[in-house]
Scaffold this motif. Structure first.
Motif, short mmCIF file in Angstrom:
data_model
loop_
_atom_site.label_atom_id
_atom_site.label_comp_id
_atom_site.label_asym_id
_atom_site.label_seq_id
_atom_site.Cartn_x
_atom_site.Cartn_y
_atom_site.Cartn_z
N ASP A 88 30.26 54.02 33.26
CA ASP A 88 31.48 54.71 32.66
C ASP A 88 32.62 54.55 33.42
N SER A 89 32.85 53.50 34.36
CA SER A 89 34.11 53.36 34.86
C SER A 89 34.70 52.58 34.14
N ASP A 90 36.15 52.46 34.58
CA ASP A 90 37.17 51.54 33.78
C ASP A 90 36.87 50.14 34.31
N PRO A 91 36.89 49.11 33.24
CA PRO A 91 36.43 47.76 33.51
C PRO A 91 37.28 46.84 34.08
N THR A 92 38.35 47.34 34.47
CA THR A 92 39.76 46.63 35.03
C THR A 92 39.60 46.74 36.43
N LEU A 93 40.11 45.76 37.25
CA LEU A 93 39.97 45.71 38.82
C LEU A 93 41.14 44.96 39.13
N GLY A 94 41.96 45.39 40.05
CA GLY A 94 43.15 44.49 40.69
C GLY A 94 42.88 44.85 41.98
N ILE A 95 43.43 43.59 42.83
CA ILE A 95 43.65 43.67 44.26
C ILE A 95 45.36 43.72 44.58
N TRP A 96 45.54 44.70 45.16
CA TRP A 96 46.95 44.94 45.44
C TRP A 96 47.37 44.90 46.79
N ASP A 97 48.46 44.46 47.16
CA ASP A 97 48.79 44.06 48.58
C ASP A 97 49.96 45.03 49.24
N GLY A 98 50.21 45.96 48.40
CA GLY A 98 51.40 46.84 48.78
C GLY A 98 52.73 46.78 48.17
N ASP A 99 52.96 45.48 47.43
CA ASP A 99 53.93 44.95 46.77
C ASP A 99 53.53 44.65 45.23
N SER A 100 52.44 43.86 45.22
CA SER A 100 52.04 43.37 43.87
C SER A 100 50.49 43.07 43.65
N PHE A 101 50.05 42.93 42.63
CA PHE A 101 48.72 42.75 42.34
C PHE A 101 48.46 41.17 42.51
N VAL A 102 47.68 40.83 43.36
CA VAL A 102 47.41 39.34 43.96
C VAL A 102 46.48 38.87 42.78
N PHE A 103 45.53 39.73 42.23
CA PHE A 103 44.58 39.20 41.31
C PHE A 103 44.06 40.45 40.70
N THR A 104 43.83 40.14 39.38
CA THR A 104 43.24 41.08 38.33
C THR A 104 42.03 40.39 37.64
N ILE A 105 41.48 41.29 37.09
CA ILE A 105 40.11 40.86 36.18
C ILE A 105 39.57 42.06 35.42
N ASN A 106 39.12 41.70 34.18
CA ASN A 106 38.66 42.63 33.16
C ASN A 106 37.06 42.51 33.13
N GLU A 107 36.35 43.27 33.51
CA GLU A 107 34.83 42.87 33.28
C GLU A 107 34.45 42.88 32.01
N SER A 108 35.15 43.44 31.05
CA SER A 108 34.74 43.54 29.52
C SER A 108 35.19 42.17 28.92
N HIS A 109 35.81 41.32 29.44
CA HIS A 109 36.04 40.09 29.12
C HIS A 109 34.80 39.12 29.34
N SER A 110 34.94 37.96 28.54
CA SER A 110 33.59 36.97 28.57
C SER A 110 33.58 36.44 30.18
N PHE A 111 32.38 36.05 30.46
CA PHE A 111 32.31 35.52 31.69
C PHE A 111 33.15 34.24 32.26
N TRP A 112 33.00 33.36 31.10
CA TRP A 112 33.77 32.21 31.12
C TRP A 112 35.30 32.28 31.38
N TRP A 113 35.88 33.40 30.77
CA TRP A 113 37.43 33.84 30.91
C TRP A 113 37.53 34.14 32.21
N ASN A 114 36.67 35.04 32.69
CA ASN A 114 36.67 35.51 34.19
C ASN A 114 36.92 34.45 35.19
#
Length: 569
Positions: free
Chosen positions: A126-152
């Motif tokens: 039931d959790s939100d499928p989007t995940l991001g890694i933040w360094d205090g200034d910006s998101f250095v990487f984001t991913i959406n687990e609802s997207h296809s495996f190949w896209w991610n």
């Protein structure tokens, strides 16, 4: 009104939980009665203590040994750091506050899930499928687990290349494969965790930082900094330069994560129930001393435990002495407030620094404010935010190395219903090194959060505060896993055992349960006169024997066979 402690004993004695406690000094029935049943005390009903009781019962039943187990728990519940809370006091919306997940390779927990017929759930369903890694200034990487495996996969490769993820995966799998041998003969059981660490080649991972281990295996710095470090921070509140390589690899092994519907603590509650142990909740062990010897005990060391109600365990409180043949301390000794008499603890217990982790769960109708993350679009904000160090941070900057980000993670768990407004809201969980403040939440959501977090007046509509339900908790969650090559042994005196040495090696529900099982086997072998748990053994399975103990051959190839003995994993 407080019950007298003797009445508490009387009430528990009639419960259908099996034998309740060891004999008191005044009520011992003579040498024959003392020798017929082995009296075992286990202090702490968390993962290790529950597992020790359960596996000792299983082993003793299998080998026809009479064991009477008494389990002391200073709180009013079973499970230790496995803990759930009920948003809006509604059990149907229960959420994990403590240890949240385990995986299929966690052989004891996964086996218990099946054996106890507990319902499995996907912790992320039931959790939100989007995940991001933040360094205090910006998101250095984001991913959406609802997207296809190949896209991610393409996103990962574009930023980090092919080899860094592959090398990390291979390193993790080879490291975990070495660890899993600890469940099997000739490495199980063990008297020395240090010895097994060397025998299994795991000292190469425990003796260096995660950063050093990744570099030695040619994992790129960027992948280590972003992905691996975000994982060690959310799992162990530590940066890769301040955590050993074994815990780093454990952080990268969440594949197939699962949980028990209604709470993981149910595994340990079932273990205690199945063990038949006498369970004394809200009961503190105040001290452990040596019981007096007589010629009929054959000079075997026995222990006197003084116990008292947890609500009144001060030095002036009335204490009740009980005598046991074996004692298992299944809780971190440095937090237990147990006084040990002269000669009790013959191998000192390390006092190690633990991480103090603040876990905050709350509900609000609001989503994250874009301004907090330096964004303009709400839709660009991930539902789960992990963190890593900023380029200007060092591993020890900020409170406990949290760096500019200020927290370790924020997760949007799921939607819950506010019973007052009948509307759906978002349920969030924050891991942080310090208490979450109203000011932080005000910035996070772009609304004014009052100093009380929620407004507790009955006639006040909850919308007058943006936080409708709020629950903070502080855990001494796990040791600061700095590199080390020696570990606390599980035997700290004759028939005296300690489980928390496992935590500096790997701190998880599963590994604590493994140490509980290991101690159970050592106790059983001691009853049988087997000096087990020494080196990895010779080819024929023979082991060293102590004076007065029979020469024995390990169970390898005998009855019951080793594979049958491990089915309860």
């Amino acid at each position: 009104m407080k019950l007298k402690f003797s009445l508490l004993y009387a009430a528990i004695a009639v419960l259908p939980l099996g034998p309740v406690f060891g004999q008191s000094l005044q009520d011992a029935d003579g040498p024959q009665a003392r020798e017929s049943v082995r009296q075992v005390a286990i202090i702490g009903a968390g993962a290790a203590g529950s597992s020790a009781a359960y596996h000792l019962h299983n082993y003793s039943s299998r080998y026809g040994v009479s064991v009477n187990i008494t389990l002391f728990e200073k709180t009013g519940r079973i499970g230790g750091r496995t803990l759930t809370v009920n948003p809006f006091d509604d059990p149907s919306q229960r959420v994990e506050l403590g240890a949240s997940i385990f995986i299929e390779k966690n052989l004891i927990l996964y086996g218990a899930l099946k054996d106890f017929d507990l319902k499995k759930r996907d912790p992320d369903e039931d959790s939100d499928p989007t995940l991001g890694i933040w360094d205090g200034d910006s998101f250095v990487f984001t991913i959406n687990e609802s997207h296809s495996f190949w896209w991610n996969a393409a996103k990962v490769i574009w930023r980090y290349g092919v080899m860094a993820p592959r090398r990390t995966q291979n390193l993790m799998e080879s490291t975990i494969a070495k660890f899993l041998r600890l469940y099997e003969e000739p490495f199980f059981p063990f008297r020395s965790l240090t010895q097994r660490t060397y025998e299994l080649g795991l000292v190469d991972a425990t003796g260096v930082t995660g950063e050093q281990l990744l570099k030695a295996n040619s994992v790129g710095d960027l992948y280590a900094h972003d992905i691996v470090q975000a994982s060690t921070r959310v799992n162990y509140a530590s940066n890769i330069a301040r955590i050993h390589g074994l815990d780093t690899m454990v952080s990268m092994a969440p594949e197939g994560a699962m949980a028990v519907a209604g709470g993981n603590w149910q595994i340990f509650e079932k273990m205690v129930h199945k063990s038949g142990a006498g369970l004394l909740l809200n009961t503190s062990v105040v001290s452990i001393g040596l019981a007096s010897h007589d010629k009929d005990t054959q000079d075997r060391v026995r222990y006197t435990l003084e116990v008292a109600p947890s609500s009144n365990s001060s030095s002036s409180a009335e204490k009740y002495p009980l005598v046991f043949d074996d004692v298992v301390i299944a809780t971190p000794y440095q937090f237990s407030k147990i006084a040990a008499g002269d000669g009790v603890i013959q191998h000192s217990i390390d006092a190690i620094p633990y991480v103090q982790l603040h876990v905050t769960i709350f509900s609000t109708p609001f989503r994250f404010s874009p301004a907090f993350f330096g964004l303009t679009d709400t839709t660009a904000i991930p539902g789960t935010v992990l963190t890593t160090l900023n380029k200007d941070d060092d591993p020890t900057s900020g409170v406990e190395g949290v760096g500019k980000a200020g927290f370790f993670s924020i997760s949007t768990l799921r939607k819950v219903q506010n019973p007052k407004t009948k509307k759906e809201e978002y349920l969030y969980k924050i891991f942080s090194p310090a208490a979450v403040t109203p000011g932080f939440l005000s910035r996070l959501f772009g609304v004014d959060v009052p100093s009380t977090f929620t407004i507790a007046t009955e006639n006040t509509d909850s919308t007058e505060s943006p936080i409708s339900w709020y629950h903070p908790h502080v855990f001494n969650s796990y040791p600061k896993a700095l590199p080390r090559v020696t570990f606390q042994d599980p035997i700290i005196g004759p028939s005296l055992y300690y489980t928390s040495g496992m935590e500096s090696f790997i701190s998880t529900m599963e590994t604590n349960a493994l140490m509980g099982k290991n101690v159970a086997r050592l106790i059983l072998d001691d009853i049988l006169g087997i000096y087990s748990g020494v080196g990895a053994g010779s080819e024929d399975g023979s082991v060293l024997v102590a004076d007065g103990m029979q020469k024995i051959v390990c169970d390898r190839g005998k009855t019951p066979p080793a594979q049958d003995m491990l089915k309860d994993l």
